[in-house]
Enzyme design. Structure first.
Site, PDB file in Angstrom:
ATOM      1  CB  SER A   1      -2.656   6.956   4.752  1.00  0.00           C
ATOM      2  OG  SER A   1      -3.528   6.364   3.779  1.00  0.00           O
TER       3      SER A   1
ATOM      4  CE  LYS B   1      -4.684   3.228   5.608  1.00  0.00           C
ATOM      5  NZ  LYS B   1      -4.967   4.125   4.655  1.00  0.00           N
TER       6      LYS B   1
ATOM      7  CB  SER C   1      -0.984   2.560   3.232  1.00  0.00           C
ATOM      8  OG  SER C   1      -1.812   3.741   3.589  1.00  0.00           O
TER       9      SER C   1
END
Length: 505
Positions: A141, A144, A336
């Protein structure tokens, strides 16, 4: 294993309402590292962490929340600052000092056989520590951060994503056209605060039709050409509660229920049809008549006569807009949110005239990263959320990207810090730093994005040393034992805490 708890596409005619800044036009300028980098980042951190001492959604910045809380009779304790102030005059750590402090922690068996690390001085941009820092590593993640920077560059913080209703080809037909807003809700009780609602859109349609009752709803989600699941996603992602089908029309991030909590949530298999049926119900149209299709060209183009209430085929009957992209970025980073991340990645694709697909978004994001002057030698993207194991990002790229986001040359990128979790305080770091030995020094000082997949653990962000020097850092490992999540997280946190707790000179 699925990743840690949760991480739009406007058509060519989709323009934001009056007062919303248009997206930037043309390629972004090449990056130049400013001498006042740290001072600017301090101002950003003050804005999001010291003045607003309880980090949260940036809607408060934009004037939507009351300036003062409603009186309730209860007296809140005085707020405690959660971010240490940085000092641009503080001495930077030395490479030897960082090596002495970090290498024993990097060699922790809990981090597996491949750990790549980079630490840079935010003021000068100098790379202070690099161990495998230029090697592409599965980021989970942490991807991102790239999604946030590229969408803010390509679209701008104020861009809003439209959802439209237009007159269909057949008498009585209304077409619901998805623009890619992942936060769209059926009504005011949706999952995402401040989201556009189908209830409002239905009211606009009824007013536009002047009392004529529609007879059928067609769903147009063709803005995203597919596939709906990403390359390199684990088999359990579509049904595991942290991912879902990525379509241009959905409600509440494809959640089955808007009352689902943050993080894991059951998702619907066909988000666009679910949204279409909810819209049909609001219009009083039988839900079993809802089908997929495409909106006709506008009447101005076709010259056709109208089948619905005086409006020709393709004529707009109503439009609602998502919150500004800066809010969606905040949601994506702080929680997230993977579904929001994939929607934002497709906004980058649309801004660069590429297909709003996984491949198109990945190519567009890489293009923007290159335009920003960031190192792309080890960059390989497959999605915008980090669910894909095909993604590769280097720690050096992440440290430079974070520094760029604080640069006065790119003020629109500072929005990524609004949702960046604070150690021991917010987001995906809410329950970290303090309990595990050796991590307490990072509480309230480390601000970072985390990433987790089975065998993959990552953290990248900013930290202020004990002497006040501001650093950017990234630690990525993608060879952790499958059952080693908690030990690996604690080992990562000890590395970031070591940066917070040392002068390292």
């Amino acid at each position: 294993m699925s990743p840690a708890p949760v991480g739009p596409a406007a058509g060519p005619t989709g323009q934001p309402p009056a007062g919303v800044a248009p997206p930037p036009v043309g390629p972004a300028p090449r990056r130049r590292l400013p001498l006042v980098l740290a001072a600017v980042l301090v101002l950003v951190l003050v804005a999001v962490g010291l003045v607003v001492v309880r980090p949260g959604p940036v809607e408060r910045w934009l004037g939507d929340a009351p300036a003062t809380p409603t009186a309730s009779g209860a007296v809140e304790p005085a707020p405690v600052p959660v971010l240490a102030a940085a000092d641009s005059g503080a001495p930077p750590p030395s490479t030897d000092g960082l090596r002495s402090a970090l290498e024993p922690l990097i060699d922790d068996d809990a981090l597996g056989g491949r750990v790549n690390v980079a630490v840079a001085d935010a003021l000068t941009g100098e790379m202070l520590f690099d161990r495998g820092g230029r090697e592409g590593t599965v980021p989970a993640s942490v991807t991102k951060l790239l999604t946030a920077v590229t969408v803010l560059t390509a679209r701008g913080p104020g861009h809003r994503i439209p959802t439209r209703a237009v007159a269909g080809k057949q008498p009585g037909e209304v077409v619901l056209v998805g623009g890619g807003d992942p936060t769209l809700a059926a009504d005011a009780k949706g999952f995402y605060p401040g989201a556009a609602s189908l209830t409002e859109l239905a009211e606009q349609v009824r007013a536009a039709l002047g009392g004529v009752t529609p007879t059928r709803v067609v769903v147009d989600s063709s803005r995203y050409p597919g596939p709906v699941y990403g390359p390199g996603w684990d088999d359990d992602i579509p049904t595991g509660g942290y991912g879902g089908a990525i379509t241009a029309l959905m409600l509440d991030g494809a959640r089955k229920s808007p009352k689902a909590g943050r993080g894991w949530a059951e998702r619907v298999a066909e988000p666009d049809l679910v949204a279409g049926r909810a819209f049909a119900e609001l219009l009083g149209v039988p839900v079993d008549t809802v089908r997929k299709g495409t909106a006709p060209a506008s009447t101005a183009t076709t010259g056709a006569t109208d089948p619905v209430g005086g409006a020709g085929p393709g004529a707009e009957l109503g439009v609602v807009y998502s919150p500004p992209l800066i809010r969606l970025v905040d949601i994506m980073i702080s929680e997230s949110d993977n579904i929001v991340a994939e929607a934002l990645a497709r906004q980058v694709a649309l801004a660069r005239d590429r297909p709003a697909s996984f491949d198109g978004a990945a190519a567009a994001m890489a293009e923007v990263v290159s335009e920003l002057g960031l190192p792309t030698g080890a960059l390989d993207l497959a999605d915008g959320s980090g669910l894909s194991r095909k993604n590769l990002i280097s720690p050096v790229l992440l440290t430079e990207l974070l520094a760029l986001a604080a640069s006065p040359d790119r003020p629109e990128l500072a929005g990524i810090f609004g949702g960046l979790p604070v150690a021991g305080w917010s987001g995906t770091l809410r329950d970290r730093y303090g309990a595990a030995p050796g991590t307490a020094a990072g509480a309230g000082v480390v601000r970072a994005k985390t990433g987790t997949l089975t065998r993959v653990h990552a953290i990248a962000g900013v930290v202020t040393t004990t002497e006040g020097r501001l650093l950017t850092f990234a630690v990525l490992t993608d060879d952790v034992p499958p059952d080693g999540m908690e030990p690996a997280r604690a080992a990562l946190d000890r590395i970031a805490a070591a940066l917070a707790g040392c002068g390292c000179r």
